[in-house]
Design a protein around this motif. Structure first.
Motif, PDB file in Angstrom:
ATOM      1  N   ARG A 122       0.724  -1.095  -0.002  1.00 47.75           N
ATOM      2  CA  ARG A 122      -0.086   0.049  -0.016  1.00 47.75           C
ATOM      3  C   ARG A 122       0.865   1.238  -0.016  1.00 47.75           C
ATOM      4  O   ARG A 122       0.798   2.135  -0.863  1.00 47.75           O
ATOM      5  CB  ARG A 122      -0.801   0.108   1.126  1.00 47.75           C
ATOM      6  CG  ARG A 122      -2.188  -0.782   1.150  1.00 47.75           C
ATOM      7  CD  ARG A 122      -3.019  -0.765   2.441  1.00 47.75           C
ATOM      8  NE  ARG A 122      -3.935  -1.574   2.141  1.00 47.75           N
ATOM      9  CZ  ARG A 122      -5.439  -1.231   2.328  1.00 47.75           C
ATOM     10  NH1 ARG A 122      -5.605   0.005   2.621  1.00 47.75           N
ATOM     11  NH2 ARG A 122      -6.599  -2.076   2.047  1.00 47.75           N
ATOM     12  N   LEU A 123       1.999   1.290   0.732  1.00 46.21           N
ATOM     13  CA  LEU A 123       2.716   2.497   0.872  1.00 46.21           C
ATOM     14  C   LEU A 123       3.606   2.603  -0.555  1.00 46.21           C
ATOM     15  O   LEU A 123       3.594   3.663  -0.841  1.00 46.21           O
ATOM     16  CB  LEU A 123       3.825   2.208   1.973  1.00 46.21           C
ATOM     17  CG  LEU A 123       3.237   2.511   3.562  1.00 46.21           C
ATOM     18  CD1 LEU A 123       4.281   1.861   4.504  1.00 46.21           C
ATOM     19  CD2 LEU A 123       2.494   3.846   3.736  1.00 46.21           C
ATOM     20  N   ASN A 124       3.825   1.525  -1.186  1.00 44.76           N
ATOM     21  CA  ASN A 124       4.507   1.556  -2.310  1.00 44.76           C
ATOM     22  C   ASN A 124       3.519   2.269  -3.456  1.00 44.76           C
ATOM     23  O   ASN A 124       3.976   3.134  -4.482  1.00 44.76           O
ATOM     24  CB  ASN A 124       5.136   0.324  -3.021  1.00 44.76           C
ATOM     25  CG  ASN A 124       6.217  -0.056  -2.224  1.00 44.76           C
ATOM     26  OD1 ASN A 124       7.090   0.952  -1.563  1.00 44.76           O
ATOM     27  ND2 ASN A 124       6.490  -1.382  -1.980  1.00 44.76           N
ATOM     28  N   ALA A 134      -5.520   7.175   1.457  1.00 40.79           N
ATOM     29  CA  ALA A 134      -4.716   5.983   1.533  1.00 40.79           C
ATOM     30  C   ALA A 134      -4.144   5.834   2.620  1.00 40.79           C
ATOM     31  O   ALA A 134      -3.552   4.784   3.332  1.00 40.79           O
ATOM     32  CB  ALA A 134      -4.160   5.720   0.213  1.00 40.79           C
ATOM     33  N   LEU A 135      -3.144   7.140   3.138  1.00 37.36           N
ATOM     34  CA  LEU A 135      -2.270   7.090   4.068  1.00 37.36           C
ATOM     35  C   LEU A 135      -3.074   6.815   5.425  1.00 37.36           C
ATOM     36  O   LEU A 135      -2.608   6.303   6.660  1.00 37.36           O
ATOM     37  CB  LEU A 135      -1.562   8.275   4.063  1.00 37.36           C
ATOM     38  CG  LEU A 135      -0.047   8.356   3.739  1.00 37.36           C
ATOM     39  CD1 LEU A 135       0.339   9.777   3.631  1.00 37.36           C
ATOM     40  CD2 LEU A 135       0.779   7.538   4.410  1.00 37.36           C
ATOM     41  N   ALA A 136      -4.353   7.526   5.547  1.00 38.00           N
ATOM     42  CA  ALA A 136      -5.060   7.284   6.803  1.00 38.00           C
ATOM     43  C   ALA A 136      -5.287   5.902   6.924  1.00 38.00           C
ATOM     44  O   ALA A 136      -5.444   5.275   8.165  1.00 38.00           O
ATOM     45  CB  ALA A 136      -6.428   8.264   6.679  1.00 38.00           C
ATOM     46  N   VAL A 192      -1.922   0.431  11.376  1.00 39.98           N
ATOM     47  CA  VAL A 192      -0.694   0.242  12.099  1.00 39.98           C
ATOM     48  C   VAL A 192      -1.048   0.572  13.663  1.00 39.98           C
ATOM     49  O   VAL A 192      -0.491  -0.124  14.426  1.00 39.98           O
ATOM     50  CB  VAL A 192       0.473   1.273  11.793  1.00 39.98           C
ATOM     51  CG1 VAL A 192       1.586   1.439  12.948  1.00 39.98           C
ATOM     52  CG2 VAL A 192       0.773   0.766  10.239  1.00 39.98           C
ATOM     53  N   LEU A 193      -2.211   1.532  13.962  1.00 42.48           N
ATOM     54  CA  LEU A 193      -2.386   1.600  15.106  1.00 42.48           C
ATOM     55  C   LEU A 193      -3.264   0.559  15.698  1.00 42.48           C
ATOM     56  O   LEU A 193      -3.019   0.132  16.830  1.00 42.48           O
ATOM     57  CB  LEU A 193      -3.480   2.959  15.163  1.00 42.48           C
ATOM     58  CG  LEU A 193      -4.172   3.343  16.468  1.00 42.48           C
ATOM     59  CD1 LEU A 193      -3.020   3.739  17.445  1.00 42.48           C
ATOM     60  CD2 LEU A 193      -4.821   4.523  16.041  1.00 42.48           C
TER      61      LEU A 193
END
Length: 88
Positions: free
Chosen positions: A9-11, A43-45, A51-52
């Protein structure tokens, strides 16, 4: 969600950011750029949320299970500090 999924996702998000930079270089319509930025933020959220959740399921749960009040307090304070920073 696995670490591999989060990395994918980060990529993808990194690719979107490069795309926005190209849109700006190409002098594309501002609203199109803003829509892409909004999609990146969303998308970052989602990754941040996962992660949270992972932190709560793993690190916080371990602190609770340990019975160590100092560790429990530390994990709780970490979460509160994070939430306070994101509100600013």
């Amino acid at each position: 969600m696995s670490s591999t999924d989060k990395i994918k996702r980060l990529n993808r998000i990194a690719g979107q950011v490069r795309g926005v930079a190209q849109m700006i270089e190409d002098d594309r319509y501002c609203m199109d750029i803003l829509h892409q930025i909004a999609a990146i933020k969303s998308a970052l959220a989602k990754v941040e949320s996962q992660v949270l959740k992972d932190h709560a399921a793993c690190c916080v749960a371990e602190a609770i299970a340990s019975g160590d009040e100092a560790e429990q307090r530390q994990k709780f304070e970490e979460l509160v500090e994070l939430l306070e920073r994101t509100r600013k």
